[in-house]
Write an enzyme that holds these catalytic residues in place. Structure first.
Site, PDB file in Angstrom:
ATOM      1  N   ASP A  25       0.896  -1.147   0.000  1.00 19.02           N
ATOM      2  CA  ASP A  25       0.000   0.000   0.000  1.00 19.02           C
ATOM      3  C   ASP A  25       0.938   1.201   0.000  1.00 19.02           C
ATOM      4  O   ASP A  25       1.573   1.498   1.009  1.00 19.02           O
ATOM      5  CB  ASP A  25      -0.889   0.012   1.247  1.00 19.02           C
ATOM      6  CG  ASP A  25      -1.881   1.164   1.186  1.00 19.02           C
ATOM      7  OD1 ASP A  25      -1.517   2.224   0.653  1.00 19.02           O
ATOM      8  OD2 ASP A  25      -3.015   1.008   1.650  1.00 19.02           O
ATOM      9  N   HIS A  26       1.050   1.866  -1.147  1.00 17.46           N
ATOM     10  CA  HIS A  26       2.131   2.847  -1.261  1.00 17.46           C
ATOM     11  C   HIS A  26       1.963   4.024  -0.295  1.00 17.46           C
ATOM     12  O   HIS A  26       2.907   4.743  -0.037  1.00 17.46           O
ATOM     13  CB  HIS A  26       2.317   3.315  -2.706  1.00 17.46           C
ATOM     14  CG  HIS A  26       1.194   4.133  -3.231  1.00 17.46           C
ATOM     15  ND1 HIS A  26       0.078   3.575  -3.784  1.00 17.46           N
ATOM     16  CD2 HIS A  26       1.024   5.465  -3.286  1.00 17.46           C
ATOM     17  CE1 HIS A  26      -0.734   4.546  -4.161  1.00 17.46           C
ATOM     18  NE2 HIS A  26      -0.197   5.699  -3.863  1.00 17.46           N
ATOM     19  N   HIS A  57      -6.123   2.534   1.638  1.00 17.75           N
ATOM     20  CA  HIS A  57      -5.288   3.676   2.012  1.00 17.75           C
ATOM     21  C   HIS A  57      -5.788   4.399   3.264  1.00 17.75           C
ATOM     22  O   HIS A  57      -5.038   4.662   4.192  1.00 17.75           O
ATOM     23  CB  HIS A  57      -5.219   4.697   0.870  1.00 17.75           C
ATOM     24  CG  HIS A  57      -4.744   4.129  -0.426  1.00 17.75           C
ATOM     25  ND1 HIS A  57      -3.694   3.248  -0.491  1.00 17.75           N
ATOM     26  CD2 HIS A  57      -5.161   4.301  -1.697  1.00 17.75           C
ATOM     27  CE1 HIS A  57      -3.494   2.911  -1.762  1.00 17.75           C
ATOM     28  NE2 HIS A  57      -4.373   3.543  -2.506  1.00 17.75           N
TER      29      HIS A  57
END
Ligand code: NAD
Length: 484
Positions: free
Chosen positions: A177-178, A240
């Site tokens: 999950d960047h 996110h």
């Protein structure tokens, strides 16, 4: 002031989907920046693996073009680009067939870190995993990196997890999950757990509420068909925003190690209350200009998928009882802007009188643009004219604090890929976290589907539907501004 670059071990990284959009825009430019900074050893190899038939030189030319497009000129030199291209290889491979696999297995070196980036559709993960083992490419020390979407509900996420786990141990699976790779997100942990100042105040006694905003100015663009099957809840909140919520609300882990951190995040998800329908606002952008509204950009003109969602959440534990967490995210809003805001309670007694109005301390953690933090404190307005109060930010913008070095702060992808090589899973989602997030999300989606709720329209360029503002107004609160 940028921390020292510590080179990682030598590695072979195979990017399945090495010709795809994600590889071109994020993975390869990110790796290049790590090479340019000296973190990636010169002998390390990156092997693009994809369906398209081409040779190594043609792939190198593609990689070079991607670097020219996505790495600013000032951040590369001809020598560093050429040096990076030396380590680029390519194999034409079919994830679902046998073509290319023995070639790949011969290319891999023994005794170096081995990582496989699954930058392809999740439907191919099982086939890739089987062939990696079948062709002896994958051993117990190799790592795989997988991208979102990690399922579209609890059932599909469980299936995906079980496919991956039948081939790899949980300790080998790096679910990206960047958002977790962003400098400020990690700083949230540093600020909370590295200082005496904040943690004693980090609870329902001192915090009035928390706001998490991830606002996008773009619409669904060419991805209408894909996005319409997902919507803001699945595309942004379940992953996110949930991760940001967890890092904000979790208990201090005993150590900064992968399982200690992820155990605490998981407890937050499990402590989330179900959300009543009156605490959810879903919207769809409309536009005065023909062809620009959400319904005109997706295939289904009657779609009830949301491009905006705002929610009030409650976390049932001792620390957070009674503190609302407000989440909002949407497309085609006023600006691209993301922040976490911790809004502290009013001072218990106003010695300066009611006329000075309400002054609250707010700690904001900005994710984009211009990553940084602000702590708003109340001071006396300078100059004559008596005691007038004003809120000013103690600003910690990374760009200013780090000066010219700010450009060298790794972006989320490059930092996370280096963590994969180092074997550090702290900033990656564990399977049980993903499943817990879906277990909380699914009933909400089922609820609005069963009720037949329709998203409300909101104007392009706005801050979302009026109903979202009411979520806070009804208790005398207000959203923070979305700033361009
Ligand atoms: P893409 O369609 O641009 O590229 C797909 C790649 O997969 C190509 O290199 C193609 O050759 C390869 N491929 C497809 N079928 C194959 C097969 N049978 N055998 C071997 N290779 C095959 O996709 P993308 O946008 O790069 O996305 C890749 C993954 O990353 C997807 O799961 C996507 O959901 C995820 N993702 C993408 C982004 C993004 O910004 N593009 C962001 C987050 C997650």
């Amino acid at each position: 002031m940028v921390s020292r670059v510590i080179p990682v071990e030598d590695f072979d990284l195979v990017i399945f989907g090495g010709t795809g959009d994600l590889a071109r825009r994020k993975i390869l430019p990110g790796l290049f920046r790590r090479f340019h900074s000296g973190q990636m050893p010169p002998e390390a190899r990156i092997i693009g693996a994809a369906r398209g038939a081409m040779d190594r030189d043609a792939y190198r030319a593609e990689v070079k073009a991607a670097l020219e497009e996505f790495v600013p000129e000032r951040a590369r030199t001809e020598a560093s680009v050429n040096g990076f291209l030396e380590g680029i290889h390519y194999v034409t491979i079919d994830a679902t067939g046998e073509a290319g696999w023995s070639e790949l297995s011969q290319m891999l070196r023994p005794d170096v870190v081995r990582a496989f980036y699954f930058s392809v559709a999740p439907s191919l993960f099982g086939a890739l995993a089987e062939r990696l083992h079948g062709h002896s490419c994958a051993g117990p020390s190799c790592r795989i990196v997988v991208e979102k979407p990690f399922g579209r509900d609890l059932e599909s996420a469980r299936e995906l997890n079980s496919t991956l786990r039948s081939h790899f141990a949980e300790g080998q699976i790096y679910r990206i999950d960047h958002y977790l790779g962003k400098e400020t997100v990690q700083n949230l942990m540093a600020v909370r757990f590295g200082n005496m100042l904040f943690e004693p105040l980090w609870n329902s006694q001192y915090i009035d509420h928390v706001q998490i905003t991830v606002s996008e100015s773009v619409g669904v663009n060419g991805r209408g068909a894909y996005y319409d099957k997902s919507g803001a809840m699945r595309d942004m909140v379940q992953n996110h925003l949930m991760q940001l919520l967890c890092l904000t609300a979790m208990e201090p882990p005993s150590r900064f190690d992968p399982d200690a951190v992820r155990d605490e995040k998981l407890k937050v998800i499990r402590a989330l209350d179900p959300v009543a329908p009156e605490n959810i606002v879903r919207g769809q952008y409309a536009d005065a200009e023909a062809g620009q509204g959400y319904l005109e950009q997706v295939e289904n003109p009657d779609s009830r998928t949301e491009s905006f969602i705002a929610m009030e959440l409650a976390i049932s534990n001792w620390r957070w009882a009674g503190v609302p967490f407000f989440l909002r995210t949407g497309k085609r809003l006023k600006a691209r802007y993301s922040e976490i805001a911790i809004v502290f309670k009013d001072a218990p007694h106003l010695i300066f009188g009611q006329a000075q109005g309400r002054h609250r301390n707010v700690l904001t953690i900005r994710l984009q643009p211009n990553e940084g933090m602000d702590l708003f404190v109340t001071i006396k307005e300078p100059g004559p004219g008596g005691m007038r109060l004003v809120d000013v930010p103690l600003d910690m913008s990374f760009a200013e604090a780090l000066g010219p070095d700010a450009e060298n702060v790794p972006d989320a992808y490059e930092r996370l890929i280096m963590d994969v090589i180092r074997g550090d899973q702290t900033l990656f989602m564990r399977g049980d976290e993903v499943e817990a997030a879906w277990a909380w999300t699914d009933p909400l989606i089922e609820g609005w589907n069963e009720r037949g709720d329709k998203p409300v329209p909101y104007e392009t360029g706005s801050t979302g539907p009026e109903e979202a503002a009411m979520l806070l107004h009804r208790d005398g609160r207000r959203w923070r501004e979305i700033r361009p």
